[in-house]
Design an enzyme around this catalytic site. Structure first.
Site, PDB file in Angstrom:
ATOM      1  N   ARG A  47       0.856  -1.187   0.000  1.00 47.49           N
ATOM      2  CA  ARG A  47       0.000   0.000   0.000  1.00 47.49           C
ATOM      3  C   ARG A  47       0.898   1.245   0.000  1.00 47.49           C
ATOM      4  NH1 ARG A  47      -3.981  -2.436  -1.540  1.00 47.49           N
ATOM      5  NH2 ARG A  47      -5.971  -2.659  -0.434  1.00 47.49           N
ATOM      6  N   GLU A 104      -3.497   8.520  -4.530  1.00 46.05           N
ATOM      7  CA  GLU A 104      -3.763   8.012  -5.877  1.00 46.05           C
ATOM      8  C   GLU A 104      -5.013   8.677  -6.445  1.00 46.05           C
ATOM      9  OE1 GLU A 104      -3.884   3.727  -5.765  1.00 46.05           O
ATOM     10  OE2 GLU A 104      -1.839   3.580  -4.980  1.00 46.05           O
ATOM     11  N   HIS A 139      -1.050   1.411  -9.992  1.00 44.54           N
ATOM     12  CA  HIS A 139      -1.804   0.471  -9.149  1.00 44.54           C
ATOM     13  C   HIS A 139      -2.577  -0.533 -10.006  1.00 44.54           C
ATOM     14  CE1 HIS A 139      -3.795   0.049  -4.916  1.00 44.54           C
ATOM     15  NE2 HIS A 139      -3.584  -1.126  -5.497  1.00 44.54           N
TER      16      HIS A 139
END
Length: 299
Positions: free
Chosen positions: A210, A241, A260
Site C-alpha cells: 500500500r 492516488e 496500481h
C-alpha cells in the site's frame, strides 16, 4: 452514496440485508451500511486489503465476521515483483533508450541468482514473491509480526520480527527490498527515512503493498541522495492516488512506475466475485467461511 440510504425504498431493502459485499468505497458509505442494516451477519471485501473499510463503527462490531480476497492477487503481484527485479538487474530502461536511438552499446548486467530478496510483510503475497525468488536462486529474508511462523518454511533463510530496528537490519542485508505489508495504524510510514538509509547502496525498493506504508517524501530523497544512492524503486502504489502529475517520481529515471494495476489481470474481478460466491454457499449452509480476517489487526 451514503445519502441514498435516506430514500424509503433503499432503507427498506437495506433493513432486510444480512450480507454486505464491499468494493472500494468511502468509509462514510461503510458506516451508512452498518447503520442501515440491523440484520447484517457477514461482510466480504472484494479486495485483499481491508484498510479502505475499517472504521471505528466497524471495529465496534467484533462479533460481525469479515472475509476478504486473500490469495487471489498474490501470483500476479509476485510476477510483478520479479519483473521489477529483472527491470533493474538487466538495465531494461537503458536497453530501451539505446534501442530508441538505434545505438548498439553492450551493458554489464547482474544476476538475480545469489542476490538477496528481503520481504517486509511476509503474508500470502510476500510468500508468493519468495516462491519465485527462490526459483531464481535468491536468498530470502522475511519480516513479519510473528517471525516464529517462518520456523518451518523452506523458503525462508532468515526471519525478522516487527519494529523499525528489524526493518533496518532487513534493509541492510537486502539487494531487492519487497514491501508487501497490509496498511494498518501501526504500519503507516513503516518505511521511513531511517529504514531507507539502511538499504545497501544500489539496492532496489519494490512496493506492491500500500502506498501509505512509505514516507514518499523520504523515498524521493533517498532516490536523489548522492551520499547513499539506492539503485531504484518499482512502485505500483502511492500515498495519494492517482499520483499527482507534479510528483518528481514520474520523471525520475531510477523509478519504474505503474498506476496500481499490477494485479489487474483480465479476470481479476471475476476471480474475486467467484470467491465471494463460494463463501455465499458456505454462509447459507452455516459452514466456516474462507479468508476470515481480524478487523482489529487489519488483515
Amino acid at each position: 452514496s451514503a445519502a441514498d440510504f435516506a430514500a424509503p425504498e433503499t432503507e427498506r431493502i437495506a433493513a432486510e440485508c444480512n450480507v454486505l459485499l464491499l468494493s472500494p468505497c468511502s468509509k462514510e458509505l461503510v458506516n451508512a451500511c452498518l447503520a442501515a442494516m440491523p440484520n447484517l451477519a457477514w461482510i466480504h471485501s472484494r479486495t485483499a486489503g481491508i484498510d479502505p473499510f475499517v472504521t471505528p463503527e466497524l471495529l465496534a462490531r467484533p462479533e460481525l465476521p469479515m472475509t476478504n480476497a486473500k490469495g487471489l492477487f498474490s501470483s500476479s503481484l509476485a510476477e510483478y515483483c520479479m519483473f521489477a527485479c529483472g527491470w533493474f538487474s538487466k538495465r531494461a530502461r537503458e536497453l530501451r533508450e539505446n534501442q530508441a536511438k538505434n545505438q548498439w552499446q553492450k551493458l554489464t548486467v547482474t544476476e538475480l541468482r545469489g542476490a538477496t530478496m528481503g520481504i517486509a510483510g511476509y503474508g500470502d503475497i510476500g510468500r508468493a514473491c519468495a516462491v519465485l525468488g527462490k526459483a531464481y536462486g535468491m536468498k530470502i529474508l522475511a519480516q513479519r509480526r510473528r517471525p516464529e511462523l517462518c520456523a518451518d518454511d523452506p523458503l525462508v533463510d532468515e526471519a525478522f520480527g516487527p519494529g523499525e530496528e528489524a526493518l533496518c537490519r532487513l534493509a541492510a542485508n537486502t539487494d531487492y527490498f519487497v514491501l508487501a505489508a497490509p496498511l494498518t495504524a501501526s504500519t503507516k510510514h513503516m518505511i521511513n527515512a531511517r529504514v531507507l538509509s539502511s538499504l545497501k547502496p544500489n539496492a532496489v525498493f519494490i512496493n506492491i503493498g500500500r502506498g501509505p506504508l512509505v514516507d514518499e517524501e523520504a523515498l524521493c530523497g533517498a532516490l536523489e541522495d548522492p551520499e547513499h544512492p539506492i539503485g531504484g524503486a518499482a512502485l505500483d502504489v502511492f500515498e495519494t492516488e492517482p499520483l499527482s502529475s507534479e510528483s518528481p517520481l514520474w520523471q525520475n529515471p531510477k523509478v519504474l512506475l505503474s498506476p496500481h494495476c499490477a494485479d489487474q489481470t483480465a479476470t481479476f474481478m471475476e476471480d474475486s466475485v467467484s470467491l465471494f460466491v463460494e463463501n455465499v454457499d458456505l454462509f447459507q449452509r452455516g459452514e466456516t467461511l474462507k479468508n476470515r480476517v481480524d478487523v482489529a489487526a487489519g488483515y
